[in-house]
Design a protein around this motif. Structure first.
Motif, PDB file in Angstrom:
ATOM      1  N   THR A  11       0.824  -1.217   0.000  1.00 18.44           N
ATOM      2  CA  THR A  11       0.000   0.000   0.000  1.00 18.44           C
ATOM      3  C   THR A  11       0.856   1.263   0.000  1.00 18.44           C
ATOM      4  OG1 THR A  11      -1.804  -1.145   1.074  1.00 18.44           O
ATOM      5  CG2 THR A  11      -1.790   1.222   1.332  1.00 18.44           C
ATOM      6  N   ARG A  15      -1.868   3.355  -5.295  1.00 19.62           N
ATOM      7  CA  ARG A  15      -2.773   4.490  -5.504  1.00 19.62           C
ATOM      8  C   ARG A  15      -4.157   3.966  -5.873  1.00 19.62           C
ATOM      9  NH1 ARG A  15       0.086   9.384  -5.952  1.00 19.62           N
ATOM     10  NH2 ARG A  15       2.310   8.930  -5.739  1.00 19.62           N
ATOM     11  N   ARG A 112      -2.537   3.377   4.264  1.00 22.51           N
ATOM     12  CA  ARG A 112      -3.359   4.191   3.368  1.00 22.51           C
ATOM     13  C   ARG A 112      -2.538   4.524   2.136  1.00 22.51           C
ATOM     14  NH1 ARG A 112      -5.201   8.007   8.402  1.00 22.51           N
ATOM     15  NH2 ARG A 112      -6.571   6.462   9.349  1.00 22.51           N
ATOM     16  N   ALA A 114      -0.771   6.038  -1.208  1.00 24.69           N
ATOM     17  CA  ALA A 114       0.089   7.222  -1.286  1.00 24.69           C
ATOM     18  C   ALA A 114      -0.695   8.475  -1.677  1.00 24.69           C
ATOM     19  CB  ALA A 114       1.213   6.963  -2.283  1.00 24.69           C
ATOM     20  N   GLU A 116      -3.933   9.118  -0.844  1.00 23.89           N
ATOM     21  CA  GLU A 116      -5.041   9.486   0.058  1.00 23.89           C
ATOM     22  C   GLU A 116      -4.599  10.713   0.866  1.00 23.89           C
ATOM     23  OE1 GLU A 116      -7.305   6.315   1.961  1.00 23.89           O
ATOM     24  OE2 GLU A 116      -6.065   4.899   0.851  1.00 23.89           O
ATOM     25  N   SER A 119      -2.712   9.996   3.996  1.00 20.38           N
ATOM     26  CA  SER A 119      -1.844   8.824   3.851  1.00 20.38           C
ATOM     27  C   SER A 119      -0.713   8.831   4.877  1.00 20.38           C
ATOM     28  CB  SER A 119      -1.239   8.802   2.448  1.00 20.38           C
ATOM     29  OG  SER A 119      -0.300   7.754   2.365  1.00 20.38           O
ATOM     30  N   ALA A 121       1.936   6.972   4.172  1.00 22.05           N
ATOM     31  CA  ALA A 121       3.038   6.394   3.390  1.00 22.05           C
ATOM     32  C   ALA A 121       4.338   7.203   3.539  1.00 22.05           C
ATOM     33  CB  ALA A 121       2.637   6.300   1.916  1.00 22.05           C
TER      34      ALA A 121
END
Ligand SMILES: NC(=O)C[C@H](N)C(=O)O
Length: 325
Positions: A11, A15, A112, A114, A116, A119, A121
């Motif tokens: 994740t 995307r 979450r 990248a 969002e 996110s 990330a």
């Protein structure tokens, strides 16, 4: 300090597609595009794969461990692996046992995508780099949600929360935030096979979870499927009904080790109940201390591959106790 970032997918590199599903899209260059410059840290990115971790096998993960070792041997001071979180605990257990306990190796991922708005990330990757390059090494670790736990202790405990990983009873190694890394403890286990070659492949080891009313059907199915070992997530302190003990006896006769863990997820298994765990031990089962089912499965596969079937009881006990050879 030179740090290698090895991207495998998950994740953290995914995307949202127009149909609302998440798919792995990003390369390591895109992941690193969100990482600010850090003083005295030089980062080099490498793409290993772009796969969701629920499609990875243990043999795929051995490839990642080989790449980690190659980077450390090739002059990088530390390595960060970006990985899907679904099977991160297996990849981390393998990596943590096949690299030194205090190695600068960190696995991270995200919950979450990248793209969002909230996110996790970019933050997790930055935190992982902070931990792997900390002045004092933290040890082989999983870093997510601002917490580092030992690679061989971590387990995913939430489907969607950003604090998805726990070190279980071993707790956290460190906290990480923009002020830096706060070390809390040192890893007690891991690094058991750091001095051994990474095996070419691992034997099939199955995991069977017991539910009320379960019998030996699934254990026997694993034997028929050619499993070289089977881990049972048994009840409570390591109990199962007599029908399962009977299947354990059959496995023992075939020379297939059966390893008992608990479906509770914490605490040690012990063969103490007559008609339950004591009978499993009598039938030849081994007890895996406090290892979770998925940790014990990887431990058993490593022990079978690197120590051989006869040495499995001793190897398993060393892995549980954190004794290094
Ligand atoms: N959060 C994640 O990374 C989950 C994803 N399904 C994976 O393991 O690849």
């Amino acid at each position: 300090m030179r740090i290698a970032v090895l991207a495998t997918g998950g994740t953290i590199a995914s995307r949202l597609a127009p149909d609302g599903t998440l798919a792995v899209t990003d390369s390591v260059a895109e992941l690193l595009g969100n990482v600010p410059d850090l003083a005295d840290v030089e980062i080099c990115g490498f793409d290993l794969s772009r796969r969701p971790s629920f499609t990875l096998t243990l043999d795929d993960m051995l490839g990642t461990v080989r790449a980690v070792r190659a980077k450390l041997a090739g002059g990088f001071a530390g390595v960060v692996v970006t990985h899907g979180t679904d099977t991160l605990e297996e990849a981390a257990y393998l990596t943590g046992q096949l690299t030194s306990r205090d190695a600068r190796v960190v696995l991270t991922g995200a919950q979450r995508g990248a793209d969002e708005p909230d996110s996790d990330a970019a933050r997790n990757l930055l935190d992982a780099i902070r931990v792997v390059s900390a002045p004092e090494p933290v040890g082989a670790a999983i870093v997510l949600g601002g917490v580092a736990c030992a690679a061989v202790e971590g387990r995913k405990v939430h489907t969607s929360a950003v604090s998805a990983f726990s070190g279980g009873p071993a707790g956290a190694l460190a906290l990480v935030d923009p002020d830096g890394v706060l070390r809390l403890s040192a890893p007690v286990r891991g690094g058991h096979y750091a001095g051994r070659p990474v095996p070419d492949r691992l034997p099939r080891v199955d995991l069977v979870k017991l539910v009320a009313g379960a019998d030996g059907t699934h254990l026997r199915a694993s034997l028929r499927a050619g499993a070289a070992g089977v881990v049972v997530e048994a009840f409570g302190a390591g109990n199962a009904p007599p029908s399962v003990a009977e299947a354990v006896r059959e496995a023992d006769k075939q020379g297939v080790p059966v390893v008992i863990t608990s479906r509770t997820g914490a605490g040690r298994v012990r063969p103490i109940y007559s008609g339950g765990g004591a009978d499993l031990a009598q039938a030849g089962a081994l007890f895996a201390g406090d290892l979770t089912g998925s940790q014990a499965r990887v431990a058993l596969a490593l022990a079978l591959a690197l120590d051989g079937p006869d040495a499995v009881p001793q190897a398993l006990s060393n892995l549980v106790e954190g004794r290094r050879p």
